[in-house]
Design a protein around this motif. Sequence first.
Motif, PDB file in Angstrom:
ATOM      1  N   MET A   1      -4.368  49.028  22.092  1.00  0.00           N
ATOM      2  CA  MET A   1      -4.612  48.014  21.373  1.00  0.00           C
ATOM      3  C   MET A   1      -4.665  46.386  21.780  1.00  0.00           C
ATOM      4  O   MET A   1      -4.640  46.414  23.111  1.00  0.00           O
ATOM      5  CB  MET A   1      -3.239  47.347  21.027  1.00  0.00           C
ATOM      6  N   THR A   2      -5.262  45.986  22.195  1.00  0.00           N
ATOM      7  CA  THR A   2      -5.812  44.651  22.384  1.00  0.00           C
ATOM      8  C   THR A   2      -4.639  43.160  22.025  1.00  0.00           C
ATOM      9  O   THR A   2      -4.463  43.248  20.945  1.00  0.00           O
ATOM     10  CB  THR A   2      -7.141  44.048  22.691  1.00  0.00           C
ATOM     11  N   HIS A   3      -4.655  42.215  22.664  1.00  0.00           N
ATOM     12  CA  HIS A   3      -4.001  41.084  22.160  1.00  0.00           C
ATOM     13  C   HIS A   3      -5.500  39.812  21.871  1.00  0.00           C
ATOM     14  O   HIS A   3      -6.548  39.821  23.075  1.00  0.00           O
ATOM     15  CB  HIS A   3      -3.387  40.980  23.047  1.00  0.00           C
ATOM     16  N   CYS A   4      -5.229  39.101  21.246  1.00  0.00           N
ATOM     17  CA  CYS A   4      -6.384  38.108  20.531  1.00  0.00           C
ATOM     18  C   CYS A   4      -5.666  36.694  21.713  1.00  0.00           C
ATOM     19  O   CYS A   4      -4.642  36.522  22.096  1.00  0.00           O
ATOM     20  CB  CYS A   4      -6.231  37.537  19.181  1.00  0.00           C
ATOM     21  N   PRO A   5      -7.158  36.243  22.600  1.00  0.00           N
ATOM     22  CA  PRO A   5      -6.541  35.693  23.712  1.00  0.00           C
ATOM     23  C   PRO A   5      -6.034  34.245  23.101  1.00  0.00           C
ATOM     24  O   PRO A   5      -5.464  33.354  24.263  1.00  0.00           O
ATOM     25  CB  PRO A   5      -7.972  34.884  23.891  1.00  0.00           C
ATOM     26  N   ASN A   6      -6.519  33.936  21.531  1.00  0.00           N
ATOM     27  CA  ASN A   6      -5.743  32.732  20.736  1.00  0.00           C
ATOM     28  C   ASN A   6      -4.549  32.506  20.331  1.00  0.00           C
ATOM     29  O   ASN A   6      -4.262  31.968  20.813  1.00  0.00           O
ATOM     30  CB  ASN A   6      -7.262  32.495  20.063  1.00  0.00           C
ATOM     31  N   CYS A   7      -4.543  33.591  20.099  1.00  0.00           N
ATOM     32  CA  CYS A   7      -3.346  33.817  19.019  1.00  0.00           C
ATOM     33  C   CYS A   7      -1.932  35.098  19.729  1.00  0.00           C
ATOM     34  O   CYS A   7      -0.887  34.388  19.326  1.00  0.00           O
ATOM     35  CB  CYS A   7      -2.894  33.750  17.400  1.00  0.00           C
ATOM     36  N   ASN A   8      -2.569  34.974  20.374  1.00  0.00           N
ATOM     37  CA  ASN A   8      -1.838  36.730  21.098  1.00  0.00           C
ATOM     38  C   ASN A   8      -1.096  37.727  20.347  1.00  0.00           C
ATOM     39  O   ASN A   8      -0.217  38.643  20.319  1.00  0.00           O
ATOM     40  CB  ASN A   8      -0.645  36.031  21.744  1.00  0.00           C
ATOM     41  N   GLU A   9      -2.092  37.867  18.618  1.00  0.00           N
ATOM     42  CA  GLU A   9      -1.847  38.415  17.794  1.00  0.00           C
ATOM     43  C   GLU A   9      -2.896  40.510  18.101  1.00  0.00           C
ATOM     44  O   GLU A   9      -3.372  40.048  18.658  1.00  0.00           O
ATOM     45  CB  GLU A   9      -2.333  38.082  16.550  1.00  0.00           C
ATOM     46  N   LYS A  10      -1.854  41.393  17.778  1.00  0.00           N
ATOM     47  CA  LYS A  10      -1.977  42.372  18.336  1.00  0.00           C
ATOM     48  C   LYS A  10      -3.559  42.863  17.772  1.00  0.00           C
ATOM     49  O   LYS A  10      -3.406  42.374  16.500  1.00  0.00           O
ATOM     50  CB  LYS A  10      -1.421  43.819  17.934  1.00  0.00           C
ATOM     51  N   ILE A  11      -4.629  43.693  17.910  1.00  0.00           N
ATOM     52  CA  ILE A  11      -5.704  43.342  17.788  1.00  0.00           C
ATOM     53  C   ILE A  11      -5.999  45.269  17.746  1.00  0.00           C
ATOM     54  O   ILE A  11      -5.951  45.683  18.989  1.00  0.00           O
ATOM     55  CB  ILE A  11      -7.039  42.251  18.156  1.00  0.00           C
ATOM     56  N   GLU A  12      -6.386  46.424  16.763  1.00  0.00           N
ATOM     57  CA  GLU A  12      -6.692  47.055  17.138  1.00  0.00           C
ATOM     58  C   GLU A  12      -8.099  47.499  17.092  1.00  0.00           C
ATOM     59  O   GLU A  12      -9.131  46.798  16.741  1.00  0.00           O
ATOM     60  CB  GLU A  12      -6.374  47.888  15.356  1.00  0.00           C
ATOM     61  N   GLU A  13      -8.060  48.968  17.837  1.00  0.00           N
ATOM     62  CA  GLU A  13      -9.471  48.685  18.571  1.00  0.00           C
ATOM     63  C   GLU A  13     -10.173  49.423  17.401  1.00  0.00           C
ATOM     64  O   GLU A  13     -10.204  49.849  16.661  1.00  0.00           O
ATOM     65  CB  GLU A  13      -9.201  50.888  19.197  1.00  0.00           C
ATOM     66  N   GLY A  14     -11.550  48.901  17.785  1.00  0.00           N
ATOM     67  CA  GLY A  14     -13.371  48.791  16.658  1.00  0.00           C
ATOM     68  C   GLY A  14     -13.084  48.116  16.192  1.00  0.00           C
ATOM     69  O   GLY A  14     -13.973  47.243  15.605  1.00  0.00           O
ATOM     70  N   PHE A  15     -11.927  46.750  16.062  1.00  0.00           N
ATOM     71  CA  PHE A  15     -12.367  45.692  15.720  1.00  0.00           C
ATOM     72  C   PHE A  15     -12.378  44.513  16.339  1.00  0.00           C
ATOM     73  O   PHE A  15     -11.905  44.879  17.562  1.00  0.00           O
ATOM     74  CB  PHE A  15     -10.927  44.885  14.418  1.00  0.00           C
ATOM     75  N   GLU A  16     -13.514  43.297  15.983  1.00  0.00           N
ATOM     76  CA  GLU A  16     -14.108  42.249  16.694  1.00  0.00           C
ATOM     77  C   GLU A  16     -14.030  40.748  16.483  1.00  0.00           C
ATOM     78  O   GLU A  16     -13.961  40.001  17.266  1.00  0.00           O
ATOM     79  CB  GLU A  16     -15.657  42.005  16.822  1.00  0.00           C
ATOM     80  N   VAL A  17     -13.025  40.796  15.165  1.00  0.00           N
ATOM     81  CA  VAL A  17     -12.085  39.668  15.171  1.00  0.00           C
ATOM     82  C   VAL A  17     -10.547  39.271  14.533  1.00  0.00           C
ATOM     83  O   VAL A  17     -10.147  40.552  14.286  1.00  0.00           O
ATOM     84  CB  VAL A  17     -13.019  39.302  13.877  1.00  0.00           C
ATOM     85  N   CYS A  18      -9.559  38.424  15.103  1.00  0.00           N
ATOM     86  CA  CYS A  18      -8.163  39.279  14.654  1.00  0.00           C
ATOM     87  C   CYS A  18      -8.283  38.684  13.805  1.00  0.00           C
ATOM     88  O   CYS A  18      -8.811  37.421  13.172  1.00  0.00           O
ATOM     89  CB  CYS A  18      -8.298  37.637  15.684  1.00  0.00           C
ATOM     90  N   TRP A  19      -7.049  39.428  12.983  1.00  0.00           N
ATOM     91  CA  TRP A  19      -7.013  39.044  11.547  1.00  0.00           C
ATOM     92  C   TRP A  19      -6.602  37.884  10.792  1.00  0.00           C
ATOM     93  O   TRP A  19      -6.735  36.797   9.957  1.00  0.00           O
ATOM     94  CB  TRP A  19      -6.549  40.298  10.662  1.00  0.00           C
ATOM     95  N   LYS A  20      -5.742  37.212  12.386  1.00  0.00           N
ATOM     96  CA  LYS A  20      -4.837  36.471  11.866  1.00  0.00           C
ATOM     97  C   LYS A  20      -5.531  34.557  12.004  1.00  0.00           C
ATOM     98  O   LYS A  20      -5.546  33.643  11.234  1.00  0.00           O
ATOM     99  CB  LYS A  20      -3.684  36.286  12.463  1.00  0.00           C
TER     100      LYS A  20
END
Length: 101
Positions: A1-20
């Motif tokens: 899992m990675t974290h969004c650099p903008n809002c620090n929300e968890k982003i699952e592997e395989g996704f390129e856009v933060c859902w939040k």
Amino acid sequence: MTHCPNCNEKIEEGFEVCWKCNYSLTEQKIIEFPDEDASSRNLNCLRCCVSMLYSGKFKFHEGVNPGVFGNIFEIFLNRESFDLYSCPKCGKIEFFRPLNK
């Protein structure tokens, strides 16, 4: 899992856009998605496969206005509204429920 650099929300592997916040990891910016409204539906005519044109929201009611008491009996009528789309090539008309009432 990675974290969004903008809002620090968890982003699952395989996704390129933060859902939040809609931050794109590949483009390194926030992506703006257009709002869904009635005129943004992409509909094709079922007969000739041409893009249909949005003609507006139309309101219909069931029943008649019985004379002097027409305004009083209006509260008992069933009212419906529909989005109207028409084909510029063959003239076919289609009604759809509005996306937002």
